[in-house]
Write an enzyme that holds these catalytic residues in place. Structure first.
Site, PDB file in Angstrom:
ATOM      1  N   GLU A  89     -22.686 -20.475  85.016  1.00 44.11           N
ATOM      2  CA  GLU A  89     -23.101 -21.802  85.479  1.00 44.11           C
ATOM      3  C   GLU A  89     -24.366 -21.727  86.329  1.00 44.11           C
ATOM      4  O   GLU A  89     -24.449 -22.339  87.402  1.00 44.11           O
ATOM      5  CB  GLU A  89     -21.948 -22.481  86.243  1.00 44.11           C
ATOM      6  CG  GLU A  89     -20.711 -22.655  85.362  1.00 44.11           C
ATOM      7  CD  GLU A  89     -19.587 -23.453  85.980  1.00 44.11           C
ATOM      8  OE1 GLU A  89     -19.448 -23.439  87.214  1.00 44.11           O
ATOM      9  OE2 GLU A  89     -18.849 -24.109  85.208  1.00 44.11           O
ATOM     10  N   ASP A 130     -10.639 -23.423  82.094  1.00 48.03           N
ATOM     11  CA  ASP A 130     -10.984 -23.736  83.480  1.00 48.03           C
ATOM     12  C   ASP A 130      -9.911 -24.562  84.187  1.00 48.03           C
ATOM     13  O   ASP A 130     -10.106 -25.768  84.377  1.00 48.03           O
ATOM     14  CB  ASP A 130     -12.324 -24.492  83.513  1.00 48.03           C
ATOM     15  CG  ASP A 130     -12.883 -24.613  84.918  1.00 48.03           C
ATOM     16  OD1 ASP A 130     -12.374 -23.925  85.824  1.00 48.03           O
ATOM     17  OD2 ASP A 130     -13.837 -25.400  85.117  1.00 48.03           O
ATOM     18  N   GLU A 162      -8.540 -29.800  91.318  1.00 46.25           N
ATOM     19  CA  GLU A 162      -9.737 -30.320  90.645  1.00 46.25           C
ATOM     20  C   GLU A 162      -9.373 -31.109  89.390  1.00 46.25           C
ATOM     21  O   GLU A 162      -9.966 -32.139  89.107  1.00 46.25           O
ATOM     22  CB  GLU A 162     -10.656 -29.142  90.282  1.00 46.25           C
ATOM     23  CG  GLU A 162     -11.846 -29.554  89.429  1.00 46.25           C
ATOM     24  CD  GLU A 162     -12.771 -28.399  89.060  1.00 46.25           C
ATOM     25  OE1 GLU A 162     -12.549 -27.263  89.509  1.00 46.25           O
ATOM     26  OE2 GLU A 162     -13.744 -28.658  88.318  1.00 46.25           O
TER      27      GLU A 162
HETATM   28  C1  GCV Z   1     -17.393 -23.198  91.953  1.00 42.47           C
HETATM   29  C2  GCV Z   1     -15.599 -25.126  87.401  1.00 42.47           C
HETATM   30  C3  GCV Z   1     -15.803 -26.077  88.547  1.00 42.47           C
HETATM   31  C4  GCV Z   1     -16.985 -25.646  89.406  1.00 42.47           C
HETATM   32  C5  GCV Z   1     -16.714 -24.215  89.899  1.00 42.47           C
HETATM   33  C6  GCV Z   1     -16.550 -23.319  88.675  1.00 42.47           C
HETATM   34  C7  GCV Z   1     -16.222 -21.883  89.047  1.00 42.47           C
HETATM   35  O1  GCV Z   1     -16.646 -25.211  86.503  1.00 42.47           O
HETATM   36  O2  GCV Z   1     -15.985 -27.364  88.046  1.00 42.47           O
HETATM   37  O3  GCV Z   1     -17.082 -26.544  90.480  1.00 42.47           O
HETATM   38  O4  GCV Z   1     -17.756 -23.758  90.718  1.00 42.47           O
HETATM   39  O5  GCV Z   1     -15.487 -23.806  87.884  1.00 42.47           O
HETATM   40  O6  GCV Z   1     -15.048 -21.568  89.035  1.00 42.47           O
HETATM   41  O7  GCV Z   1     -17.124 -21.124  89.333  1.00 42.47           O
END
Ligand code: GCV
Length: 670
Positions: free
Chosen positions: A268, A341, A369
């Protein structure tokens, strides 16, 4: 811990009992009585904590704290302990101070639950050495995916002022056996390694140490460039390796028991070794070498999904499995429980079991989340137990949990979200405990030991996660959330220019034939990443567990499922079931009013109202949208929609970085 702390605590407890329960005391609500006689021949900060806890709270007569060098205690390791009743005394024994601290909290937990403590004979030893929390807290005080206020860490006040909450936080963690905390977000600011911040980190480490909590930091792989002014962060560059060694030396100079680093690399948008054509193993090993002389570890995340294959669920495996055996022994590869995720339900990640020569840790998400933020009651121990049905705890070295605490008075936003922090710790200590017994012990300590409360609420907690799955994503559906905030439904979501695998249609694959992602051998073949015996089950439309059906198969709308109903009808019933379940939770909670203080009763009731509302929103959005493909009516017993698809498509939530939405923000019928 000094007398002032305890008299402060006494006063606070009294005040809280008289006025209200705001949830701030978590599951640690025993009132100090200061009547126990505690004998401990050794003095140290950690044993002072244990002694003072017992002296203030224990009501069962004399207690002895003994450091023991015998075979039994040696076998229980550096954190295990015994609790025995002998000649009318309660004797806590352990090879280390940390063992005695855990024994202390165990004994106090038994007392709080109302257990018979007169004839104890207990031996305990944790299943994993590493039991850490991961904070996704940013240095500006916001929390990524945090729904309980701002960060607990008041960086701007440290080092001059040290909030009393830091100690309460450490105490809560120690009481459930958590032994480490990663203070900052995996999307890490290089600043955390600056001299200034390291001084602040040191302050926190000093507060946590007597509670057996080690401090770890998330680091940005490009820190040598961003902080150190080097021209590269290539892990094979000597200057880079030297920079890290120097930095590590500086850290250990301040924090001699520092735990190590957590790294999100090449994921990411985060920098990493692959930016220089190096592997994850080369990146991790360079850091591991710097930490090794001090006993530190690297927790290297396997949350990567660069498009090496058209199916995102396969990507982490494809990138990491070939690296098995290539990591140094102080590197732990940290793998999320599922391949995508933290969805409300995922099969386990096939990386578990596929890297026998690499120490692995599992990463769970305690913060919700994808399960209704801190608005929805969703007890997650049942989800984590599901993971352990497939993955042997003995194959893991440690556990990490992305924690749900913030600076809200009740720590977690929802009073019942505290149960997830608690259960995470208890399962990290002993994954063989049942979700049900953990729920019971948490309820008894957090609210009341009255069975008329504990029994029905245990039932609610045990059903709660399945209810969320049913009204959000039943039968193996996944990732059909609204863009960005992941709170409400948006299965239709389209964002021009977005990665395909960030959009719901990539996952649900709805069309006029049917629904679901075909990961069978004739589809993306993700099933082949699992051991043969399981791959065969997942691959077969008939044998695949229905809870994973649409994860592994694209299923025809008319396909008959085990209930005898078609996929479409079953989907409708599942959504309805989720809605009905939340309404049932509301009814049970109403009956609980006599057993709960007014403040927490009201707070939970309000959140259940939101949850009931959201369940209908999810049902309408998903069924109305999928109906545009199935072209079928709702079966008998499924309520007609409250909202139209047109209305729901207009919903855009103004979600903040640290609080869940209020009822006013949610779609409502005029
Ligand atoms: C910390 C998902 C979440 C992100 C998070 C990522 C990760 O994509 O939406 O907010 O980033 O996981 O675990 O690195």
């Amino acid at each position: 811990m000094n007398k002032r702390f305890w008299s402060g605590l006494c006063f606070l407890s009294l005040a809280l009992t008289l006025w209200a329960e705001d949830g701030s005391r978590l599951w640690l609500r025993q009132t100090p009585v200061n009547q126990a006689s505690v004998c401990c021949l050794v003095t140290s900060p950690m044993l002072t904590v244990a002694r003072e806890e017992l002296a203030a709270l224990w009501q069962g007569g004399e207690v002895d704290l003994q450091l023991c060098a015998d075979e039994t205690h040696r076998r229980l390791g550096k954190e295990g302990y015994t609790i025995r009743t002998s000649e009318g005394k309660t004797v806590l024994g352990a090879a280390t101070e940390q063992g005695l601290l855990y024994a202390t909290y165990h004994l106090l937990r038994l007392q709080a639950e109302g257990a018979d403590c007169s004839q104890l004979n207990i031996q305990e030893k944790p299943a994993f050495d590493i039991r850490v929390l991961n904070h996704w807290d940013n240095l500006d005080g916001t929390i990524e995916r945090g729904y309980a206020g701002r960060s607990l860490w008041k960086w701007e006040e440290l080092t001059d002022s040290v909030s009393a909450r830091y100690r309460e936080y450490a105490r809560a963690n120690a009481s459930v056996g958590i032994n480490g905390t990663v203070l900052n977000n995996v999307n890490a600011s290089p600043e955390i390694l600056s001299e200034d911040y390291l001084q602040k980190v040191r302050k926190l480490a000093d507060v946590f140490r007597p509670y057996g909590i080690k401090v770890y930091l998330s680091v940005n792989f490009a820190s040598p460039m961003k902080l150190g002014g080097l021209s590269t962060a290539d892990p094979l560059d000597e200057e880079v390796a030297r920079w890290w060694k120097e930095k590590v030396r500086e850290i250990y100079g301040l924090i001699p028991d520092f735990g190590g680093f957590l790294v999100k690399a090449n994921s990411e948008g985060q920098p990493g070794p692959c930016d220089y054509g190096r592997t994850h193993a080369e990146g991790a090993n360079m850091l591991a070498e710097a930490l090794k002389p001090y006993g530190g570890i690297v927790m290297w995340r396997a949350f990567v999904y660069s498009p090496s294959d058209a199916d995102r669920a396969k990507q982490a495996y494809l990138e990491f499995q070939p690296l098995d055996g290539r990591f140094r022994d102080n590197v732990m590869v940290q793998v999320k429980n599922g391949p995508i995720d933290f969805q409300p339900r995922e099969p386990y990640s096939p990386l578990f079991g596929a890297m026998p020569h690499t120490p692995l840790m599992v990463e769970f998400q305690i913060t919700q989340e994808y399960l209704g933020h801190s608005n929805h009651l969703a007890y997650l121990a049942t989800m984590w137990k599901e993971f352990y049905r497939y993955v042997q705890p003995s194959s893991l070295k440690g556990v990490a949990g992305v924690v749900n605490v913030g600076d809200n008075v009740n720590w977690c936003g929802h009073d019942f979200a505290q149960a997830n922090w608690y259960a995470y710790g208890r399962l990290a200590w002993n994954p063989d405990l049942s979700a049900e017994e953990i729920a019971r012990e948490w309820l008894a300590q957090t609210f009341t030991t009255d069975r008329r409360f504990v029994e029905p609420m245990t039932q609610v907690m045990m059903e709660s996660r399945e209810a969320v799955v049913d009204y959000m994503m039943p039968l193996g559906l996944h990732h059909i959330f609204a863009w960005g905030h992941h709170y409400g439904p948006e299965p239709w979501c389209k964002v021009p220019g977005a990665r395909a695998d960030w959009l719901p249609s990539y996952y649900h694959q709805a069309d006029k034939e049917g629904l679901g992602f075909d990961r069978s051998r004739t589809g993306s073949d993700a099933v082949s990443q699992y051991p043969d015996s399981l791959a065969r089950v997942f691959d077969s439309l008939e044998q695949c567990p229905e809870e994973y059906l649409l994860w592994f198969h694209h299923v025809k709308w008319s396909q008959k499922l085990r209930s005898g109903r078609s996929l479409w009808d079953e989907l409708c019933y599942k959504y309805q079931q989720g809605v009905d379940d939340v309404r049932a939770f509301q009814r049970v909670w109403k009956e609980m009013q006599p057993y709960v203080d007014a403040e927490r009763y009201q707070a939970v009731a309000e959140r259940l109202d939101i949850q009931a509302h959201d369940a209908v929103w999810w049902k309408d959005a998903c069924l109305e949208y999928f109906r545009t493909f199935s072209k079928q009516p709702y079966p008998k017993g499924v309520e007609p929609p409250v909202f139209t698809l047109k209305e729901l498509k207009k919903v855009k939530l103004p979600i903040s970085n640290y609080e869940p939405p209020t009822i006013e923000m949610l779609p409502r019928k005029k």
